[in-house]
Enzyme design. Structure first.
Site, PDB file in Angstrom:
ATOM      1  N   SER A   6      40.294  41.246  37.213  1.00 12.88           N
ATOM      2  CA  SER A   6      40.140  40.263  38.592  1.00 12.88           C
ATOM      3  C   SER A   6      39.886  41.079  39.726  1.00 12.88           C
ATOM      4  O   SER A   6      40.110  42.298  39.455  1.00 12.88           O
ATOM      5  CB  SER A   6      41.372  39.656  38.723  1.00 12.88           C
ATOM      6  OG  SER A   6      41.379  38.598  39.947  1.00 12.88           O
ATOM      7  N   LYS A  23      44.389  34.596  43.556  1.00 14.45           N
ATOM      8  CA  LYS A  23      45.263  34.541  42.457  1.00 14.45           C
ATOM      9  C   LYS A  23      45.717  32.997  41.984  1.00 14.45           C
ATOM     10  O   LYS A  23      45.499  32.538  40.728  1.00 14.45           O
ATOM     11  CB  LYS A  23      46.456  35.615  42.358  1.00 14.45           C
ATOM     12  CG  LYS A  23      46.046  37.059  42.129  1.00 14.45           C
ATOM     13  CD  LYS A  23      45.416  37.081  40.617  1.00 14.45           C
ATOM     14  CE  LYS A  23      45.431  38.553  40.262  1.00 14.45           C
ATOM     15  NZ  LYS A  23      44.790  38.544  38.977  1.00 14.45           N
ATOM     16  N   GLY A  82      41.443  49.111  33.514  1.00 15.49           N
ATOM     17  CA  GLY A  82      42.432  48.700  34.438  1.00 15.49           C
ATOM     18  C   GLY A  82      43.663  49.047  33.844  1.00 15.49           C
ATOM     19  O   GLY A  82      43.928  49.452  32.823  1.00 15.49           O
ATOM     20  N   TYR A 128      44.095  37.601  48.867  1.00 12.26           N
ATOM     21  CA  TYR A 128      44.321  37.940  47.340  1.00 12.26           C
ATOM     22  C   TYR A 128      45.165  37.158  46.574  1.00 12.26           C
ATOM     23  O   TYR A 128      45.003  36.706  45.500  1.00 12.26           O
ATOM     24  CB  TYR A 128      44.830  39.405  47.298  1.00 12.26           C
ATOM     25  CG  TYR A 128      45.437  39.910  45.933  1.00 12.26           C
ATOM     26  CD1 TYR A 128      44.426  40.113  44.971  1.00 12.26           C
ATOM     27  CD2 TYR A 128      46.728  40.142  45.607  1.00 12.26           C
ATOM     28  CE1 TYR A 128      44.830  40.594  43.835  1.00 12.26           C
ATOM     29  CE2 TYR A 128      46.895  40.574  44.497  1.00 12.26           C
ATOM     30  CZ  TYR A 128      46.099  40.756  43.420  1.00 12.26           C
ATOM     31  OH  TYR A 128      46.354  41.122  42.259  1.00 12.26           O
ATOM     32  N   ALA A 132      45.413  46.418  31.761  1.00 16.18           N
ATOM     33  CA  ALA A 132      44.593  46.330  30.447  1.00 16.18           C
ATOM     34  C   ALA A 132      44.817  47.519  29.487  1.00 16.18           C
ATOM     35  O   ALA A 132      44.605  47.142  28.537  1.00 16.18           O
ATOM     36  CB  ALA A 132      43.219  45.887  30.735  1.00 16.18           C
ATOM     37  N   GLY A 171      38.162  43.720  31.407  1.00 19.54           N
ATOM     38  CA  GLY A 171      38.718  44.901  32.593  1.00 19.54           C
ATOM     39  C   GLY A 171      39.397  46.017  31.842  1.00 19.54           C
ATOM     40  O   GLY A 171      40.475  46.447  32.343  1.00 19.54           O
ATOM     41  N   VAL A 207      53.580  46.029  39.795  1.00 21.16           N
ATOM     42  CA  VAL A 207      53.643  46.528  38.544  1.00 21.16           C
ATOM     43  C   VAL A 207      53.605  48.424  38.513  1.00 21.16           C
ATOM     44  O   VAL A 207      52.813  48.847  39.036  1.00 21.16           O
ATOM     45  CB  VAL A 207      52.471  46.322  37.567  1.00 21.16           C
ATOM     46  CG1 VAL A 207      52.422  46.966  36.023  1.00 21.16           C
ATOM     47  CG2 VAL A 207      52.260  44.678  37.316  1.00 21.16           C
ATOM     48  N   ARG A 245      32.992  46.703  33.854  1.00 21.93           N
ATOM     49  CA  ARG A 245      31.491  46.162  34.658  1.00 21.93           C
ATOM     50  C   ARG A 245      30.428  46.995  33.813  1.00 21.93           C
ATOM     51  O   ARG A 245      29.303  46.764  34.235  1.00 21.93           O
ATOM     52  CB  ARG A 245      31.882  46.550  36.123  1.00 21.93           C
ATOM     53  CG  ARG A 245      32.572  45.525  36.470  1.00 21.93           C
ATOM     54  CD  ARG A 245      32.876  45.724  38.031  1.00 21.93           C
ATOM     55  NE  ARG A 245      33.522  47.060  38.474  1.00 21.93           N
ATOM     56  CZ  ARG A 245      34.740  47.085  38.469  1.00 21.93           C
ATOM     57  NH1 ARG A 245      35.405  45.863  38.391  1.00 21.93           N
ATOM     58  NH2 ARG A 245      35.266  48.154  39.075  1.00 21.93           N
ATOM     59  N   SER A 256      48.983  48.963  43.024  1.00 22.99           N
ATOM     60  CA  SER A 256      50.414  48.563  42.868  1.00 22.99           C
ATOM     61  C   SER A 256      50.940  50.097  42.822  1.00 22.99           C
ATOM     62  O   SER A 256      52.173  50.224  43.337  1.00 22.99           O
ATOM     63  CB  SER A 256      50.733  48.202  41.760  1.00 22.99           C
ATOM     64  OG  SER A 256      50.231  46.743  41.558  1.00 22.99           O
TER      65      SER A 256
END
Length: 348
Positions: free
Chosen positions: A87, A163, A14, A159, A17, A11, A191, A36, A203
């Protein structure tokens, strides 16, 4: 790249990441990251350059997603470590909760199976605080890594379910695996920290919407906040430190702020935006009533007025991890958005 230890980070476009990749490259690792679509490569490179890395010769970008198992063997081949960040993000208008849960579980298992086959030393899984706090009655002691969300409780959002169930699936896999593969998980609270492009995580949206004047009132939600740079460093400590094998780590400063307190932090730090920032809260009863008719509000309504204290003691003691303050990370989020012109103090 063959002279450096290879870390696969899933990912790569992100928020979390990108900061993990940034720190890995700065520390001399070779990184193969998945997206992706390979079309994400320019965005990934843009973020890394924004973060201060100009030499991207140790970076490889490959296509792999959480809905197909086939690409993961090639994606993970030759890796010493895997950091699985990718995710499904919270989908507020989902038709069926399996849209969020199933890809998360399957994705974890695809990655772990490939890691086991290719004799990876350790996988670090980005889980979430949502795998810890959800479904519990009110408590008066901080949440720790020993706690798991209770999915039998009423009102747990999909969600949090995704997780919790994906992390449970990871630990179940490791318990049965005989390849020597190790697992550690990182469970961040909300975050914050510097965004590296105008493509950022859910976030941070609350900060952008506050600064843009889109948030007139805020829900009565208390939350821990942690800087993305510290979340990234905790992942790398969890990857490299022997003591981290088989452990969960809450990524938190241990501080709690209400959303109104977050607005007040921004008001003090960015006076040019003061008039746009909210000064009032939405009564929780009103929010919950509205959430019955509006699915977009259900996730925030599920955590309104909930106890949210957490402890960072385990990561501090076991790994020597010392995060910067939550206030600093909130201010850094806003400053980066202003610097990127995501938000502007000028009148619309």
């Amino acid at each position: 790249m063959s002279e450096k230890q290879l870390v696969v980070v899933t990912g790569g476009s992100g928020f979390i990441a990108s900061h993990i990749i940034l720190q890995l490259l700065q520390q001399g690792y070779a990184v193969r990251t998945t997206a992706r679509s390979i079309a994400k490569r320019p965005l990934i490179e843009q973020m890394l350059r924004k973060g201060g890395v100009s030499d991207l010769s140790a970076l490889e970008v490959v296509a792999a997603d959480l809905t197909h198992e086939d690409p993961w063997d090639d994606a993970i081949a030759g890796a010493s470590y895997v950091i699985h960040v990718a995710s499904p993000t919270p989908t507020l208008n989902f038709k069926n909760e399996d849209e969020m849960i199933r890809p998360a579980i399957n994705g974890v298992l695809y990655v772990l199976r490939a890691a086991s086959r290719h004799h990876v030393k350790r996988v670090v899984l980005t889980s979430a605080y949502g795998a810890i706090f959800a479904g519990h009655p009110e408590r008066n002691t901080p949440f720790t890594e020993d706690v798991w969300s209770d999915l039998s409780a009423k009102g747990v959002h999909p969600y949090q379910k995704s997780k919790t169930m994906s992390e449970r699936a990871a630990w179940d896999f490791i318990a049965k695996d005989d390849s020597g593969l190790e697992l550690a998980t990182v469970n961040p609270v909300a975050v914050m920290g510097p965004v590296l492009a105008d493509d950022y995580s859910h976030s941070n949206i609350q900060i952008q919407e506050m600064l843009a004047g889109k948030t007139k009132m805020v829900p009565r939600v208390n939350s821990g906040y942690v800087d993305v740079r510290d979340v990234a460093s905790l992942h790398i400590l969890a990857m490299t430190q022997p003591a981290a094998a088989g452990q969960r780590f809450l990524a938190t400063t241990g501080e709690i702020y209400s959303m109104l307190e977050v607005a007040n932090i921004l008001r003090e730090a960015f006076p040019d935006f003061a008039d746009r920032l909210p000064t009032k809260t939405i009564p929780t009863a009103v929010l919950k009533l509205a959430a019955k008719a509006n699915p977009m509000l259900r996730m925030v309504a599920s955590v309104a007025d909930k106890y949210a204290e957490t402890s960072d003691a385990k990561a501090v003691k076991l790994l020597g991890w010392y995060p910067r303050s939550a206030k600093e990370s909130i201010i850094a989020t806003a400053q980066s958005m202003i610097d990127l012109d995501v938000v502007s103090a000028d009148a619309d």
